[in-house]
Design an enzyme around this catalytic site. Sequence first.
Site, PDB file in Angstrom:
ATOM      1  CD  GLU A  90      -3.942  -7.489  -8.128  1.00  0.00           C
ATOM      2  OE1 GLU A  90      -2.955  -6.416  -8.700  1.00  0.00           O
ATOM      3  OE2 GLU A  90      -5.037  -7.338  -7.706  1.00  0.00           O
ATOM      4  CD  GLU A 121       3.694  -0.856  12.767  1.00  0.00           C
ATOM      5  OE1 GLU A 121       4.228   0.405  13.115  1.00  0.00           O
ATOM      6  OE2 GLU A 121       3.021  -0.967  12.086  1.00  0.00           O
TER       7      GLU A 121
END
Length: 305
Positions: A90, A121
Site C-alpha cells: 500500500e 515458518e
Amino acid sequence: MTTPPSSPLSDPRRTEGVHPTHTDLDRLDPLALVQVFTDDQRAAVEAVRAAVPALARAVEAALPRLERGGRLVYVGAGTSGRLAVLDATELTPTFSWPPERAVPLIAGGERAIRQAVEGAEDDAEAGAADVRAAGTGPQDVLIALAASGTTPYVLGAVRAARALGALTIGLANNPGTPLLAAAECPILLDTGPEVISGSTRLKAGTAQKIALNTLSSALMVRLGKVYGNLMVDVKVSNAKLETRALRLTCHATGASEAEARAALAQAGGRVKTALVMLRLGLSAPEAEVRLQAAGGHARVALGEG
C-alpha cells in the site's frame, strides 16, 4: 507427574493462553458473539498505545537510512506475513513510494499469501536466505513481525539482517521473547489471550496492523510524502484517485477546478508538483527542480520552513 518447563502444555506465551472470560463462547448467540469479538479488539488499541514510545524510537532510527535511499524490508509468517505484504504493497499507491524500496518477505513465498505452507515458518535458515537474496544491506530497515515472538523464520531473518548491517525493528505480542531480544528496536504489543485461544489473527493481528499503519505512515510523513495532512504524493492510477488528486489540488491551492486540472495535466498527475506550480506560479519542470532541492518536501519548496 510434573510437566517439564519445556513442554508445550506449559507454554508461557500469553497469546497461547486460554481467555478465562470466554469459556462459554460456543454457547453464545450471534449478537453476543459479535459483541465479545468487537469488545476484545479494544485491547489491540491499548497495546499499541502502550507501545507509542517504542514506535517513535523506531521511526527516529529508521529515518536516516530511508533518507539515504534505503529500503523497507518486511518479514513475517502466516497472518503476520500477510499483514507485512499488505503494508508494503500500500505504500506505492498512497505515497508514490518506489515499489522496489518496499520488499515483503513471507515464510513460504508468494503461495503463502493465499494458503498455509506447512513448516515454512519453522525454517530459520530460509528466513536468513530470503534476507540475503533480497540484497539487504546497511541502508535498509527490516521490520519483523511475529505474534509469538519465537517464529524461527522471522528470527533467522532478523539475525541475518543485523549481520548485514540493516536496522532491525521487531514487533511481537508476547513479552520477553527472542524477537524482542534480537531486534535493535523492539516493540511489544501485549494483547494477551485471544477470545479463541491461540487465534492470533484476532486482536494480535489487529494490533500489528495498527502498529504497521502507524510506523509506515509516520515515516512517510517525515519523508515529505504529505503536505499538512494532505496526501500530495498519491499515485493516480484510477478514476477515484484522479478525482482525489483534483480535490486535493484545489483544497491546497484555492485554484478552480479548471486551473487544477490544467496544472495536474502538465504535472503528469503529480499533486505535489501541481501544488508548487499553482502556489508559486512555476512551470512543471521548475516546480520539480524546486521540489528536488527541497528533498521532496512541499512545505520547504514553498518556503514555509
